[in-house]
Design a protein around this motif. Structure first.
Motif, mmCIF file in Angstrom:
data_model
loop_
_atom_site.group_PDB
_atom_site.id
_atom_site.type_symbol
_atom_site.label_atom_id
_atom_site.label_comp_id
_atom_site.label_asym_id
_atom_site.label_seq_id
_atom_site.Cartn_x
_atom_site.Cartn_y
_atom_site.Cartn_z
ATOM 1 N N ASP A 184 0.754 -1.357 -0.018
ATOM 2 C CA ASP A 184 0.197 -0.024 -0.130
ATOM 3 C C ASP A 184 0.955 1.304 -0.035
ATOM 4 O OD1 ASP A 184 -1.737 2.222 0.420
ATOM 5 O OD2 ASP A 184 -2.954 0.967 2.064
ATOM 6 N N LEU A 185 1.123 1.664 -1.154
ATOM 7 C CA LEU A 185 1.679 3.005 -1.313
ATOM 8 C C LEU A 185 1.486 4.271 -0.435
ATOM 9 C CD1 LEU A 185 4.737 3.960 -2.725
ATOM 10 C CD2 LEU A 185 3.485 4.554 -4.558
ATOM 11 N N THR A 186 0.155 4.515 -0.481
ATOM 12 C CA THR A 186 -0.212 5.681 0.109
ATOM 13 C C THR A 186 -0.143 5.552 1.492
ATOM 14 O OG1 THR A 186 -2.088 6.020 -1.731
ATOM 15 C CG2 THR A 186 -2.302 6.970 0.410
ATOM 16 N N ALA A 187 -0.281 4.441 2.160
ATOM 17 C CA ALA A 187 0.074 4.285 3.455
ATOM 18 C C ALA A 187 1.423 4.223 3.946
ATOM 19 C CB ALA A 187 -0.732 2.942 4.024
ATOM 20 N N ALA A 188 2.248 3.944 3.148
ATOM 21 C CA ALA A 188 3.681 3.718 3.541
ATOM 22 C C ALA A 188 3.904 5.170 3.292
ATOM 23 C CB ALA A 188 4.371 3.222 2.314
ATOM 24 N N ILE A 189 3.554 6.031 2.339
ATOM 25 C CA ILE A 189 4.096 7.534 2.358
ATOM 26 C C ILE A 189 3.552 8.174 3.600
ATOM 27 C CG2 ILE A 189 3.401 9.772 0.854
ATOM 28 C CD1 ILE A 189 3.229 7.841 -1.660
ATOM 29 N N ASP A 190 2.361 7.721 3.929
ATOM 30 C CA ASP A 190 1.560 8.639 5.058
ATOM 31 C C ASP A 190 2.622 8.228 6.476
ATOM 32 O OD1 ASP A 190 -0.211 9.658 3.584
ATOM 33 O OD2 ASP A 190 -1.777 8.161 4.162
ATOM 34 N N PHE A 191 2.895 6.976 6.606
ATOM 35 C CA PHE A 191 3.751 6.640 7.663
ATOM 36 C C PHE A 191 4.982 7.274 7.708
ATOM 37 C CE2 PHE A 191 7.421 4.247 9.181
ATOM 38 C CZ PHE A 191 6.696 3.738 10.499
ATOM 39 N N PHE A 192 5.757 7.316 6.483
ATOM 40 C CA PHE A 192 7.169 8.165 6.490
ATOM 41 C C PHE A 192 7.086 9.446 6.525
ATOM 42 C CE2 PHE A 192 8.494 3.732 4.860
ATOM 43 C CZ PHE A 192 9.482 3.454 5.943
ATOM 44 N N THR A 193 5.913 10.147 6.060
ATOM 45 C CA THR A 193 5.837 11.514 6.351
ATOM 46 C C THR A 193 5.503 11.922 7.736
ATOM 47 O OG1 THR A 193 4.746 11.871 4.105
ATOM 48 C CG2 THR A 193 4.279 13.445 5.691
ATOM 49 N N VAL A 194 4.764 11.100 8.365
ATOM 50 C CA VAL A 194 4.584 11.288 9.816
ATOM 51 C C VAL A 194 6.053 11.272 10.560
ATOM 52 C CG1 VAL A 194 3.432 10.277 11.827
ATOM 53 C CG2 VAL A 194 2.369 10.632 10.056
ATOM 54 N N LEU A 195 6.928 10.240 10.018
ATOM 55 C CA LEU A 195 8.154 9.772 10.858
ATOM 56 C C LEU A 195 8.924 11.139 10.455
ATOM 57 C CD1 LEU A 195 10.160 7.918 12.004
ATOM 58 C CD2 LEU A 195 10.720 6.953 9.536
ATOM 59 N N GLY A 196 8.879 11.820 9.415
ATOM 60 C CA GLY A 196 9.680 13.161 9.409
ATOM 61 C C GLY A 196 10.220 13.167 7.827
ATOM 62 N N LEU A 197 9.782 12.102 7.066
ATOM 63 C CA LEU A 197 10.530 12.321 5.564
ATOM 64 C C LEU A 197 9.463 13.153 4.786
ATOM 65 C CD1 LEU A 197 11.983 9.781 6.747
ATOM 66 C CD2 LEU A 197 11.953 9.277 4.155
ATOM 67 N N GLU A 198 10.236 13.928 3.764
ATOM 68 C CA GLU A 198 9.008 14.561 2.891
ATOM 69 C C GLU A 198 9.153 13.764 1.581
ATOM 70 O OE1 GLU A 198 11.531 18.075 2.401
ATOM 71 O OE2 GLU A 198 11.255 18.713 4.861
ATOM 72 N N LEU A 199 7.665 13.979 1.062
ATOM 73 C CA LEU A 199 7.616 13.310 -0.298
ATOM 74 C C LEU A 199 8.171 14.207 -1.449
ATOM 75 C CD1 LEU A 199 6.126 11.333 -2.096
ATOM 76 C CD2 LEU A 199 4.212 12.623 -2.200
ATOM 77 N N GLU A 200 9.113 13.649 -2.361
ATOM 78 C CA GLU A 200 9.647 14.354 -3.492
ATOM 79 C C GLU A 200 8.986 14.176 -4.674
ATOM 80 O OE1 GLU A 200 14.001 12.945 -5.068
ATOM 81 O OE2 GLU A 200 14.172 14.580 -3.363
ATOM 82 N N GLY A 201 8.401 13.151 -4.945
ATOM 83 C CA GLY A 201 7.529 12.904 -6.078
ATOM 84 C C GLY A 201 6.945 11.568 -6.148
ATOM 85 N N ARG A 202 6.051 11.384 -7.000
ATOM 86 C CA ARG A 202 5.468 9.957 -7.117
ATOM 87 C C ARG A 202 5.092 9.631 -8.539
ATOM 88 N NH1 ARG A 202 0.240 8.119 -3.240
ATOM 89 N NH2 ARG A 202 -0.044 5.877 -4.449
ATOM 90 N N ILE A 203 5.623 8.480 -9.083
ATOM 91 C CA ILE A 203 5.480 8.481 -10.378
ATOM 92 C C ILE A 203 5.113 7.012 -10.773
ATOM 93 C CG2 ILE A 203 6.820 10.509 -11.237
ATOM 94 C CD1 ILE A 203 9.144 8.446 -12.138
ATOM 95 N N MET A 204 4.658 6.596 -12.077
ATOM 96 C CA MET A 204 4.572 5.277 -12.462
ATOM 97 C C MET A 204 5.794 5.089 -13.284
ATOM 98 S SD MET A 204 2.591 2.823 -12.297
ATOM 99 C CE MET A 204 0.961 3.469 -11.988
ATOM 100 N N VAL A 205 6.355 3.855 -13.057
ATOM 101 C CA VAL A 205 7.561 3.648 -13.756
ATOM 102 C C VAL A 205 7.194 2.275 -14.834
ATOM 103 C CG1 VAL A 205 10.136 2.858 -13.721
ATOM 104 C CG2 VAL A 205 9.077 4.635 -12.239
#
Length: 145
Positions: A14-35
Motif C-alpha cells: 500500500d504505497l499511500t499508507a507507506a507515504i503517510d507513515f514515512f511523512t509522519v516519521l519526518g520524511l518529505e515526499l519528493e515525487g510519485r510516478i509510474m515507472v
C-alpha cells in the motif's frame, strides 16, 4: 573518485499508507510516478514491469528512500514478516561519477550484472543492477543530465 548513497528501496503493498507513515516519521515526499516501459524491465531483470514509486527524502536532503509497489508482474515473495535476522533486502542504489569505469573496477571483485545492459533513463541517468558479494543486489547510477 566520488561515490555517495543515492537511496534505499523498499517494496510495499500500500504505497499511500507507506507515504503517510514515512511523512509522519519526518520524511518529505519528493515525487510519485509510474515507472514502466522497456528500459525499466531491462534494469531490474523483470521484463515487462509496471511499478509506482514514491521518493521520500530526509529534511536535510542527505538521504532518500524509494517506496515501490509492483503492479506487474505479480509479486512472487513476501518478506515483510521475516525476522530482523533474515537475509536479504530490495537493493541499495549508489550514484557514481563514471558507471562504466565503476563496473570495470568491480568486475575484478566478482560483481555480476543482473542483465547484460546498462540502460538509459531519459536524459537523467545510466543505470544497472549488479550482484555483489553473496549475491547482494546493488543499483548503480550515473547522472547524465
Amino acid at each position: 573518485m566520488t561515490i555517495r548513497m543515492d537511496n534505499v528501496g523498499i517494496a510495499v503493498e500500500d504505497l499511500t499508507a507507506a507515504i503517510d507513515f514515512f511523512t509522519v516519521l519526518g520524511l518529505e515526499l519528493e515525487g510519485r510516478i509510474m515507472v514502466e516501459g522497456p528500459w525499466a524491465g531491462r534494469v531490474t531483470g523483470l521484463g515487462d514491469q509496471r511499478v509506482e514509486i514514491a521518493m521520500m527524502r530526509t529534511p536535510d536532503g542527505h538521504a532518500r528512500l524509494e517506496l515501490s509497489t509492483f503492479l506487474a508482474p505479480t509479486v512472487v515473495a513476501d518478506h515483510r514478516r521475516a525476522p530482523v535476522n533474515s537475509w536479504g533486502y530490495l537493493r541499495v542504489m549508489f550514484q557514481v561519477d563514471d558507471l562504466r569505469d565503476t563496473l570495470e573496477r568491480l568486475q575484478a571483485h566478482g560483481v555480476e550484472m543482473v542483465s547484460d545492459d546498462v540502460v538509459r533513463f531519459e536524459d537523467a541517468y545510466l543505470l544497472c543492477y549488479v550482484r555483489g558479494p553473496e549475491g547482494i543486489l546493488l543499483g548503480l547510477a550515473e547522472a547524465i543530465g
